[in-house]
Design a protein around this motif. Structure first.
Motif, PDB file in Angstrom:
ATOM      1  N   TYR A   1     -54.127  39.585  39.258  1.00 12.17           N
ATOM      2  CA  TYR A   1     -54.618  38.843  38.089  1.00 12.17           C
ATOM      3  C   TYR A   1     -55.637  39.679  37.314  1.00 12.17           C
ATOM      4  O   TYR A   1     -55.600  39.727  36.076  1.00 12.17           O
ATOM      5  CB  TYR A   1     -55.240  37.526  38.539  1.00 12.17           C
ATOM      6  N   GLN A   2     -56.548  40.325  38.019  1.00 16.23           N
ATOM      7  CA  GLN A   2     -57.558  41.145  37.359  1.00 16.23           C
ATOM      8  C   GLN A   2     -56.923  42.349  36.658  1.00 16.23           C
ATOM      9  O   GLN A   2     -57.282  42.680  35.521  1.00 16.23           O
ATOM     10  CB  GLN A   2     -58.601  41.620  38.378  1.00 16.23           C
TER      11      GLN A   2
ATOM     12  N   THR B   1     -61.297  36.997  31.928  1.00 19.84           N
ATOM     13  CA  THR B   1     -60.910  35.739  32.567  1.00 19.84           C
ATOM     14  C   THR B   1     -61.403  34.538  31.771  1.00 19.84           C
ATOM     15  O   THR B   1     -60.680  33.555  31.597  1.00 19.84           O
ATOM     16  CB  THR B   1     -61.469  35.685  33.998  1.00 19.84           C
TER      17      THR B   1
ATOM     18  N   GLY C   1     -55.308  41.307  33.492  1.00 19.39           N
ATOM     19  CA  GLY C   1     -56.292  41.147  32.423  1.00 19.39           C
ATOM     20  C   GLY C   1     -56.762  42.486  31.873  1.00 19.39           C
ATOM     21  O   GLY C   1     -56.954  42.626  30.663  1.00 19.39           O
TER      22      GLY C   1
ATOM     23  N   ASP D   1     -66.736  37.973  32.390  1.00 16.35           N
ATOM     24  CA  ASP D   1     -65.405  37.683  32.934  1.00 16.35           C
ATOM     25  C   ASP D   1     -65.417  36.367  33.711  1.00 16.35           C
ATOM     26  O   ASP D   1     -64.694  35.446  33.382  1.00 16.35           O
ATOM     27  CB  ASP D   1     -64.958  38.830  33.843  1.00 16.35           C
ATOM     28  N   HIS D   2     -66.233  36.293  34.749  1.00 10.63           N
ATOM     29  CA  HIS D   2     -66.380  35.057  35.518  1.00 10.63           C
ATOM     30  C   HIS D   2     -67.586  35.215  36.443  1.00 10.63           C
ATOM     31  O   HIS D   2     -68.119  36.313  36.593  1.00 10.63           O
ATOM     32  CB  HIS D   2     -65.119  34.762  36.343  1.00 10.63           C
TER      33      HIS D   2
ATOM     34  N   CYS E   1     -68.549  35.201  40.166  1.00 11.01           N
ATOM     35  CA  CYS E   1     -67.846  35.311  41.445  1.00 11.01           C
ATOM     36  C   CYS E   1     -68.756  34.880  42.593  1.00 11.01           C
ATOM     37  O   CYS E   1     -69.775  35.524  42.856  1.00 11.01           O
ATOM     38  CB  CYS E   1     -67.387  36.759  41.663  1.00 11.01           C
TER      39      CYS E   1
ATOM     40  N   ASP F   1     -59.094  34.173  28.921  1.00 13.80           N
ATOM     41  CA  ASP F   1     -57.749  33.781  29.332  1.00 13.80           C
ATOM     42  C   ASP F   1     -57.697  32.305  29.713  1.00 13.80           C
ATOM     43  O   ASP F   1     -56.719  31.608  29.406  1.00 13.80           O
ATOM     44  CB  ASP F   1     -57.311  34.650  30.516  1.00 13.80           C
ATOM     45  N   MET F   2     -58.728  31.815  30.394  1.00 13.32           N
ATOM     46  CA  MET F   2     -58.738  30.417  30.815  1.00 13.32           C
ATOM     47  C   MET F   2     -58.801  29.464  29.632  1.00 13.32           C
ATOM     48  O   MET F   2     -58.321  28.337  29.706  1.00 13.32           O
ATOM     49  CB  MET F   2     -59.922  30.160  31.755  1.00 13.32           C
TER      50      MET F   2
END
Length: 346
Positions: free
Chosen positions: A285-286, A296, A289, A201-202, A204, A299-300
């Motif tokens: 936002y999470q 993420t 998704g 996802d990302h 963090c 999506d980006m």
């Protein structure tokens, strides 16, 4: 290999070159392997060489970000500090309680306790403690790292059959020269940890770890619990102020009374409201998704903008699967769009 267009040989040589200097070697004419591949019309090899060079370069640059892991303890201090400030701010309040005196005398307001405030404090403490436990789990558990070198075939040599199929399909985006694997669907290479992560996802900085298949559910649940705690604590503090027995309402001195006797409540309002804006934005936002079954990282990069999302099962099923099984899932939905075979992984 670059001149003759032999991709497999070029791939094996590239994977054995972990340094940027080795990837920038030149021939007698001063041309690199990528330039020779382009001149020969082998664009796929040139792209693979450039990607390997950029991956090595980015890995060196992003390793400096490892110090961001120190932000996880900062988040712990912020949450426990805000909880302490909330409890400290409510210590001097006396709440108006209506009692019926003996006889026919009118009802009276006397100072007393408040079940509403007590219940609010219990909810805030419970959600904060649960959120911190999930924060620890998300920070320390395996996010879904894929073993370096990939999975070997049954004979113990070469690539697995499914990996060979990916190479034959021309899906070069799923080749990771750093980890020396063919990335599974929805996996991505994380430059900070320098590892490929399933359902990435990302990364963090607040938990000091990548968010992937292994800890995404804990991360989202942590956000939901902390957002709930901040909202309930804010409403509880507002209720305490509105029902303060000693508050001189109507005299024009309420604000002066607040600053003089309850300055800690004012400080809590400011800090909690500031933090709540950020937490709510990230939580929304999470959850958006999760409802759309979009990571993420996907999506980006707008992976599904053209062909639709092949993993989308509908909002209810997406949310149900995520919280029951702990992952988004890497298989296509039965009725999902089939125009996008695989999301392009970076």
């Amino acid at each position: 290999a670059a001149v003759k267009g032999n991709f497999e040989t070029a791939r094996q040589v590239l994977l054995a070159m972990p340094s940027e200097a080795g990837l920038s070697l030149q021939d007698k004419g001063g041309k690199t392997a990528a330039e020779l591949a382009r001149e020969g019309g082998h664009q796929h090899i040139a792209h693979f060489i450039d990607k390997q060079r950029n991956s090595v370069r980015d890995a060196k640059r992003r390793r400096r970000c490892k110090g961001m892991e120190a932000m996880a303890p900062v988040l712990w201090v912020f949450i426990t500090g805000l909880l302490t400030l909330f409890l400290y701010a409510l210590r001097n309040f006396r709440y108006a309680t209506v009692v019926a005196p003996p006889g026919d005398l009118p009802l009276e307001r006397v100072p007393g306790g408040s079940l509403v405030v007590t219940f609010g404090v219990l909810v805030v403490f419970t959600t904060c403690a649960s959120g911190l436990a999930l924060l620890y789990h998300a920070s320390t558990t395996d996010p879904g790292f894929i073993p370096m070198g990939g999975v070997k075939s049954k004979g113990g040599r070469g690539l697995a059959p499914e990996d060979i199929a990916v190479l034959h399909s021309g899906d070069w985006q799923r080749v990771c020269p750093t980890c020396k694997i063919i990335k599974p669907s929805r996996a991505k290479h994380d430059g900070v940890s320098n590892r490929c992560v399933r359902e990435f996802d990302h990364n963090c900085p607040w938990i000091g770890a990548p968010v992937g298949k292994g800890n995404h559910r804990s991360f989202v649940t942590f956000l939901l619990l902390e957002a709930t705690a901040m909202i309930v604590s804010l409403l509880t503090a507002i209720y305490a102020v509105c029902n303060d027995f000693d508050m001189p309402w109507g005299s024009g001195r309420a604000m002066h009374h607040m600053m003089l006797h309850h300055s800690s409540v004012v400080a809590f309002f400011v800090v909690d409201a500031f933090g709540l804006i950020s937490v709510l934005a990230l939580t929304c936002y999470q959850m958006n998704g999760v409802a759309r079954n979009v990571l993420t990282a996907e999506d980006m990069r707008h992976h599904f903008a053209a062909g639709g999302n092949p993993y989308d099962r509908g909002s209810y099923q997406n949310i149900r699967r995520f919280f029951s099984k702990g992952s988004h899932g890497a298989e296509h939905a039965p009725d999902g769009p089939k125009t996008c075979d695989h999301p392009r992984s970076g």
